[in-house]
Design a protein around this motif. Sequence first.
Motif, PDB file in Angstrom:
ATOM      1  N   ALA A  96       0.824  -1.208   0.000  1.00 46.96           N
ATOM      2  CA  ALA A  96       0.000   0.000   0.000  1.00 46.96           C
ATOM      3  C   ALA A  96       0.862   1.263   0.000  1.00 46.96           C
ATOM      4  CB  ALA A  96      -0.928  -0.009   1.212  1.00 46.96           C
ATOM      5  N   HIS A  97       1.853   1.297   0.870  1.00 50.45           N
ATOM      6  CA  HIS A  97       2.751   2.458   0.935  1.00 50.45           C
ATOM      7  C   HIS A  97       3.464   2.659  -0.395  1.00 50.45           C
ATOM      8  CE1 HIS A  97       6.726   4.255   1.443  1.00 50.45           C
ATOM      9  NE2 HIS A  97       6.117   5.077   2.285  1.00 50.45           N
ATOM     10  N   ASP A  98       4.030   1.588  -0.932  1.00 49.62           N
ATOM     11  CA  ASP A  98       4.811   1.691  -2.161  1.00 49.62           C
ATOM     12  C   ASP A  98       3.946   2.089  -3.353  1.00 49.62           C
ATOM     13  OD1 ASP A  98       6.911   0.991  -0.533  1.00 49.62           O
ATOM     14  OD2 ASP A  98       7.239  -0.981  -1.454  1.00 49.62           O
ATOM     15  N   ARG A  99       2.712   1.604  -3.412  1.00 51.24           N
ATOM     16  CA  ARG A  99       1.802   2.000  -4.490  1.00 51.24           C
ATOM     17  C   ARG A  99       1.521   3.496  -4.425  1.00 51.24           C
ATOM     18  NH1 ARG A  99      -3.221   0.491  -4.787  1.00 51.24           N
ATOM     19  NH2 ARG A  99      -3.282   0.459  -7.031  1.00 51.24           N
ATOM     20  N   LEU A 100       1.245   3.995  -3.219  1.00 45.15           N
ATOM     21  CA  LEU A 100       0.956   5.415  -3.073  1.00 45.15           C
ATOM     22  C   LEU A 100       2.191   6.260  -3.350  1.00 45.15           C
ATOM     23  CD1 LEU A 100      -1.053   7.625  -2.437  1.00 45.15           C
ATOM     24  CD2 LEU A 100      -0.590   7.256   0.008  1.00 45.15           C
ATOM     25  N   ALA A 101       3.343   5.824  -2.868  1.00 44.46           N
ATOM     26  CA  ALA A 101       4.584   6.569  -3.129  1.00 44.46           C
ATOM     27  C   ALA A 101       4.866   6.627  -4.628  1.00 44.46           C
ATOM     28  CB  ALA A 101       5.750   5.924  -2.376  1.00 44.46           C
ATOM     29  N   ALA A 102       4.660   5.532  -5.340  1.00 41.31           N
ATOM     30  CA  ALA A 102       4.887   5.510  -6.788  1.00 41.31           C
ATOM     31  C   ALA A 102       3.905   6.438  -7.503  1.00 41.31           C
ATOM     32  CB  ALA A 102       4.761   4.083  -7.320  1.00 41.31           C
ATOM     33  N   ALA A 103       2.659   6.434  -7.078  1.00 43.01           N
ATOM     34  CA  ALA A 103       1.665   7.312  -7.691  1.00 43.01           C
ATOM     35  C   ALA A 103       2.026   8.780  -7.452  1.00 43.01           C
ATOM     36  CB  ALA A 103       0.277   7.010  -7.148  1.00 43.01           C
ATOM     37  N   ARG A 104       2.484   9.093  -6.262  1.00 45.20           N
ATOM     38  CA  ARG A 104       2.895  10.466  -5.958  1.00 45.20           C
ATOM     39  C   ARG A 104       4.098  10.871  -6.801  1.00 45.20           C
ATOM     40  NH1 ARG A 104       1.439  13.448  -1.781  1.00 45.20           N
ATOM     41  NH2 ARG A 104       3.554  14.119  -1.295  1.00 45.20           N
ATOM     42  N   SER A 105       5.038   9.942  -7.011  1.00 46.26           N
ATOM     43  CA  SER A 105       6.216  10.241  -7.839  1.00 46.26           C
ATOM     44  C   SER A 105       5.811  10.493  -9.283  1.00 46.26           C
ATOM     45  CB  SER A 105       7.215   9.083  -7.782  1.00 46.26           C
ATOM     46  OG  SER A 105       7.776   9.005  -6.500  1.00 46.26           O
ATOM     47  N   ARG A 106       4.891   9.664  -9.787  1.00 46.74           N
ATOM     48  CA  ARG A 106       4.428   9.866 -11.158  1.00 46.74           C
ATOM     49  C   ARG A 106       3.732  11.221 -11.289  1.00 46.74           C
ATOM     50  NH1 ARG A 106       2.881   4.534 -10.541  1.00 46.74           N
ATOM     51  NH2 ARG A 106       0.731   5.142 -10.176  1.00 46.74           N
ATOM     52  N   HIS A 107       2.911  11.557 -10.309  1.00 51.06           N
ATOM     53  CA  HIS A 107       2.173  12.826 -10.343  1.00 51.06           C
ATOM     54  C   HIS A 107       3.155  14.007 -10.262  1.00 51.06           C
ATOM     55  CE1 HIS A 107      -1.082  15.633  -9.845  1.00 51.06           C
ATOM     56  NE2 HIS A 107      -0.496  16.121  -8.753  1.00 51.06           N
ATOM     57  N   ALA A 108       4.162  13.897  -9.421  1.00 49.86           N
ATOM     58  CA  ALA A 108       5.152  14.978  -9.280  1.00 49.86           C
ATOM     59  C   ALA A 108       5.961  15.156 -10.558  1.00 49.86           C
ATOM     60  CB  ALA A 108       6.092  14.692  -8.101  1.00 49.86           C
ATOM     61  N   ALA A 109       6.128  14.075 -11.331  1.00 50.40           N
ATOM     62  CA  ALA A 109       6.921  14.134 -12.558  1.00 50.40           C
ATOM     63  C   ALA A 109       6.128  14.667 -13.742  1.00 50.40           C
ATOM     64  CB  ALA A 109       7.458  12.742 -12.893  1.00 50.40           C
ATOM     65  N   GLU A 110       4.783  14.751 -13.600  1.00 46.45           N
ATOM     66  CA  GLU A 110       3.963  15.246 -14.704  1.00 46.45           C
ATOM     67  C   GLU A 110       4.175  16.746 -14.867  1.00 46.45           C
ATOM     68  OE1 GLU A 110      -0.055  14.238 -13.743  1.00 46.45           O
ATOM     69  OE2 GLU A 110       0.264  12.107 -14.020  1.00 46.45           O
ATOM     70  N   PRO A 111       4.210  17.211 -16.114  1.00 49.21           N
ATOM     71  CA  PRO A 111       4.381  18.658 -16.336  1.00 49.21           C
ATOM     72  C   PRO A 111       3.145  19.419 -15.841  1.00 49.21           C
ATOM     73  CG  PRO A 111       4.072  17.496 -18.416  1.00 49.21           C
ATOM     74  CD  PRO A 111       4.148  16.449 -17.340  1.00 49.21           C
ATOM     75  N   ALA A 112       3.357  20.598 -15.324  1.00 49.54           N
ATOM     76  CA  ALA A 112       2.256  21.439 -14.853  1.00 49.54           C
ATOM     77  C   ALA A 112       1.479  21.966 -16.046  1.00 49.54           C
ATOM     78  CB  ALA A 112       2.804  22.588 -14.019  1.00 49.54           C
ATOM     79  N   ASP A 113       0.182  22.129 -15.849  1.00 52.27           N
ATOM     80  CA  ASP A 113      -0.663  22.662 -16.930  1.00 52.27           C
ATOM     81  C   ASP A 113      -0.519  24.155 -17.046  1.00 52.27           C
ATOM     82  OD1 ASP A 113      -1.526  20.128 -17.305  1.00 52.27           O
ATOM     83  OD2 ASP A 113      -3.512  20.424 -16.441  1.00 52.27           O
TER      84      ASP A 113
END
Length: 150
Positions: A133-150
Motif C-alpha cells: 500500500a505504501h509503495d503503491r501510493l509513493a509511486a503514484a505520488r512520484s508519477r504525479h510529481a513528474a507530470e508537467p504542470a498545466d
Amino acid sequence: MTTEGLPTGPDPVAIREAILTRWPETDVAEAMGAVFFSLDPERHFPNFATIVTTDEHDEGAPSDLARPGVFRVNIGVGRATVERVAASSAAHEPAAFDRLFPHPVYAKQLWVSILNPSDETFRDVVVPLLTEAHDRLAAARSRHAAEPAD
C-alpha cells in the motif's frame, strides 16, 4: 492485547509506531475514531492505511467495533491483492479476529481489512500488505510529481 478473547498482537499504538518506524515520511492524521496514514502532510490524503475503532462510518456495524479492545486495520492495495483476498475469504465474517477480508464498505476502492491481527499475522501478512500500500501510493505520488504542470 490482554483483553480476554482477543488475539495476542499489536494494539493500534504499536501498529502506528511500526508504520512510522518503517516509513518515517508518513503523515498521520486522527479524526472521528480513526487514524489515517498518508504521504501528504498538507491534505492528509489519499491514505494507504487506516486504523478504526468505531463502526460509525460503515453501513450497519459489520465489524462490531463497539466491543472492548476491538479495532480494524484497513489497507489500500492493488486489484490483484483484493481479488486474491476476496477469493480466499468468500464466506468470511467481518467481525472475526485475525482474518483478512475485503473492506466491508470500500472493497471496490481496493481496500482490505483485518480485526486485531495476531503478532504472527501482523508480521507475515499485514506488514507486507502495508508495504504494498505504501509503495503503491509513493509511486503514484512520484508519477504525479513528474507530470508537467498545466
